[in-house]
Motif scaffolding. Structure first.
Motif, PDB file in Angstrom:
ATOM      1  N   GLU A 181     -18.888  -5.610  -9.391  1.00 14.92           N
ATOM      2  CA  GLU A 181     -20.250  -6.020  -9.729  1.00 14.92           C
ATOM      3  C   GLU A 181     -20.932  -4.777 -10.276  1.00 14.92           C
ATOM      4  OE1 GLU A 181     -21.723  -8.935  -9.771  1.00 14.92           O
ATOM      5  OE2 GLU A 181     -23.801  -8.316 -10.023  1.00 14.92           O
ATOM      6  N   ARG A 182     -21.373  -4.859 -11.547  1.00 15.56           N
ATOM      7  CA  ARG A 182     -22.018  -3.710 -12.184  1.00 15.56           C
ATOM      8  C   ARG A 182     -21.135  -2.462 -12.101  1.00 15.56           C
ATOM      9  NH1 ARG A 182     -27.661  -4.908 -11.611  1.00 15.56           N
ATOM     10  NH2 ARG A 182     -28.127  -2.988 -12.734  1.00 15.56           N
ATOM     11  N   GLY A 183     -19.837  -2.651 -12.216  1.00 17.07           N
ATOM     12  CA  GLY A 183     -18.906  -1.527 -12.232  1.00 17.07           C
ATOM     13  C   GLY A 183     -18.544  -0.997 -10.848  1.00 17.07           C
ATOM     14  N   VAL A 184     -19.129  -1.579  -9.786  1.00 15.62           N
ATOM     15  CA  VAL A 184     -18.837  -1.108  -8.425  1.00 15.62           C
ATOM     16  C   VAL A 184     -17.759  -2.017  -7.807  1.00 15.62           C
ATOM     17  CG1 VAL A 184     -19.797  -0.669  -6.124  1.00 15.62           C
ATOM     18  CG2 VAL A 184     -21.214  -0.303  -8.166  1.00 15.62           C
ATOM     19  N   PRO A 185     -16.635  -1.440  -7.358  1.00 15.52           N
ATOM     20  CA  PRO A 185     -15.605  -2.262  -6.720  1.00 15.52           C
ATOM     21  C   PRO A 185     -16.078  -2.751  -5.355  1.00 15.52           C
ATOM     22  CG  PRO A 185     -14.972   0.064  -6.647  1.00 15.52           C
ATOM     23  CD  PRO A 185     -16.257  -0.009  -7.417  1.00 15.52           C
TER      24      PRO A 185
ATOM     25  N   ASP B  41     -33.922   2.765   1.251  1.00 18.42           N
ATOM     26  CA  ASP B  41     -34.568   3.384   0.085  1.00 18.42           C
ATOM     27  C   ASP B  41     -33.975   2.834  -1.206  1.00 18.42           C
ATOM     28  OD1 ASP B  41     -36.396   4.984   1.316  1.00 18.42           O
ATOM     29  OD2 ASP B  41     -35.127   6.780   1.357  1.00 18.42           O
ATOM     30  N   ASN B  42     -32.647   2.709  -1.209  1.00 20.69           N
ATOM     31  CA  ASN B  42     -31.964   2.177  -2.393  1.00 20.69           C
ATOM     32  C   ASN B  42     -32.453   0.757  -2.697  1.00 20.69           C
ATOM     33  OD1 ASN B  42     -29.820   1.887  -4.442  1.00 20.69           O
ATOM     34  ND2 ASN B  42     -28.870   0.520  -2.950  1.00 20.69           N
ATOM     35  N   ALA B  43     -32.632  -0.062  -1.642  1.00 23.05           N
ATOM     36  CA  ALA B  43     -33.074  -1.448  -1.833  1.00 23.05           C
ATOM     37  C   ALA B  43     -34.527  -1.499  -2.321  1.00 23.05           C
ATOM     38  CB  ALA B  43     -32.932  -2.223  -0.526  1.00 23.05           C
TER      39      ALA B  43
ATOM     40  N   ILE C 213     -29.785  -8.330  -5.277  1.00 21.44           N
ATOM     41  CA  ILE C 213     -28.544  -7.872  -4.622  1.00 21.44           C
ATOM     42  C   ILE C 213     -27.670  -7.119  -5.623  1.00 21.44           C
ATOM     43  CG2 ILE C 213     -26.439  -8.620  -3.426  1.00 21.44           C
ATOM     44  CD1 ILE C 213     -29.090  -8.810  -1.787  1.00 21.44           C
ATOM     45  N   SER C 214     -27.616  -7.614  -6.854  1.00 26.91           N
ATOM     46  CA  SER C 214     -26.831  -6.946  -7.889  1.00 26.91           C
ATOM     47  C   SER C 214     -27.367  -5.537  -8.145  1.00 26.91           C
ATOM     48  CB  SER C 214     -26.873  -7.785  -9.178  1.00 26.91           C
ATOM     49  OG  SER C 214     -26.205  -7.109 -10.200  1.00 26.91           O
ATOM     50  N   GLU C 215     -28.695  -5.429  -8.217  1.00 21.41           N
ATOM     51  CA  GLU C 215     -29.333  -4.133  -8.462  1.00 21.41           C
ATOM     52  C   GLU C 215     -29.101  -3.181  -7.275  1.00 21.41           C
ATOM     53  OE1 GLU C 215     -30.736  -3.673 -11.418  1.00 21.41           O
ATOM     54  OE2 GLU C 215     -31.597  -1.669 -11.087  1.00 21.41           O
ATOM     55  N   ILE C 216     -29.104  -3.733  -6.075  1.00 19.94           N
ATOM     56  CA  ILE C 216     -28.826  -2.919  -4.872  1.00 19.94           C
ATOM     57  C   ILE C 216     -27.403  -2.391  -4.939  1.00 19.94           C
ATOM     58  CG2 ILE C 216     -28.401  -3.101  -2.365  1.00 19.94           C
ATOM     59  CD1 ILE C 216     -30.899  -4.913  -2.180  1.00 19.94           C
ATOM     60  N   ILE C 217     -26.477  -3.261  -5.309  1.00 18.30           N
ATOM     61  CA  ILE C 217     -25.049  -2.849  -5.368  1.00 18.30           C
ATOM     62  C   ILE C 217     -24.846  -1.789  -6.451  1.00 18.30           C
ATOM     63  CG2 ILE C 217     -22.736  -3.671  -6.003  1.00 18.30           C
ATOM     64  CD1 ILE C 217     -23.442  -6.239  -4.427  1.00 18.30           C
ATOM     65  N   ALA C 218     -25.538  -1.949  -7.558  1.00 19.62           N
ATOM     66  CA  ALA C 218     -25.402  -0.954  -8.647  1.00 19.62           C
ATOM     67  C   ALA C 218     -25.764   0.439  -8.155  1.00 19.62           C
ATOM     68  CB  ALA C 218     -26.289  -1.362  -9.825  1.00 19.62           C
TER      69      ALA C 218
END
Ligand code: HPA
Length: 273
Positions: free
Chosen positions: A71-75, A167-169, A266-271
């Protein structure tokens, strides 16, 4: 070695043979987010039923498989469908999939769910970052022989939800212009919804939202040393806060309606993981 841990090791080995990459993070999909994996670059999937000794979800709308991909390049590895305590499984069984995520190599965990709002300022469709939780009337998933290979007998729970991941979220929500509330999640056993008196009691205890999953998973994951972030989607106002009776269908419909925004966050958090 405990029996549970040996089951986990066999399952992890069986999966590793088929997948061939180490996920950086893990994601547990709650109601409404089940279709998240459809937007991913999927490399493989394993049904819980294929793993010996693994529980299967009996809840409609919960599929029951691990999906591996990017997802967004993150395994990542995704748990599509969780197992709930109210289905009759032991707590050991309920947290088995989450513990497996750790054994598969994921060190960061994003938990999602649908919840009823206890906080009177919240509305259906709101998204809330879980700042802390209360396990209420549900046993700790760590009762029984400790799995020393995963973590200590008496693990600290003063920061279940990682400050860095919170913080990331927050940053992710800001970038997307999504309002993200922050509060305390209370887990009950379910499967019945609460009484209005219970909701008043939970509010007095300091809970902002109520659900039937997640906190026990967070305890097991924290025990295993994972960094955790949890996001709840408010599907309804809790019992006694509106005149309508609560139904599972209402929860699913509201969670589905919020799904596009929820998925984007969620996608943005994972990125950022
Ligand atoms: N109560 C408990 N769990 C829930 C609710 C609720 O009102 N809504 C979604 N999950």
């Amino acid at each position: 070695m405990t029996e549970v841990y040996s089951k986990l090791l066999s399952a992890a080995e069986a999966i590793r043979d088929r997948v061939g990459f180490t996920p950086r993070a893990a994601l547990v999909l709650g109601s409404g987010l089940g279709a998240f994996a459809d937007g991913m670059e999927i490399s493989s999937a394993v049904d819980y039923g294929e793993l010996p000794g693994f529980p299967k979800s009996t809840v409609e709308g919960h599929r029951g498989r691990f999906v591996f991909g990017c997802e967004r390049g993150v395994p990542i590895v995704v748990m599509q469908g969780r197992v709930h305590y109210y289905e009759g499984y032991s707590m050991d069984e309920v947290v088995m999939p989450v513990r497996l995520l750790r054994l598969l190599g994921a060190t960061r965990l994003v938990l999602t769910n649908a919840v009823g709002a206890i906080n009177a300022d919240y509305a259906a469709g709101d998204l809330m970052l879980i700042g802390d939780h209360i396990l209420y009337g549900v046993p700790s998933p760590l009762i029984g022989a400790n799995i020393d290979e995963l973590g200590p007998r008496f693990p600290d729970m003063s920061e279940v939800y990682s400050k860095a991941l919170l913080d990331n979220a927050r940053d992710a929500a800001r970038r997307l212009g999504i309002t993200l509330r922050e509060g305390v999640y209370l887990q009950t056993s379910g499967p019945n919804f609460e009484t209005p008196a219970e909701i008043r009691a939970y509010r007095a205890l300091g809970a902002d939202v109520v659900g039937m999953s997640t906190a026990c998973e967070a305890v097991a994951a924290r025990h295993a040393g994972m960094e955790i972030c949890g996001v709840s989607c408010v599907s309804n106002l809790a019992a006694g806060m509106s005149s309508a009776p609560l139904t599972h269908e209402e929860v699913q419909t509201a969670a589905n309606a919020a799904a596009p925004r929820f998925r984007a966050l969620i996608s943005e958090i994972i990125a950022g993981l």
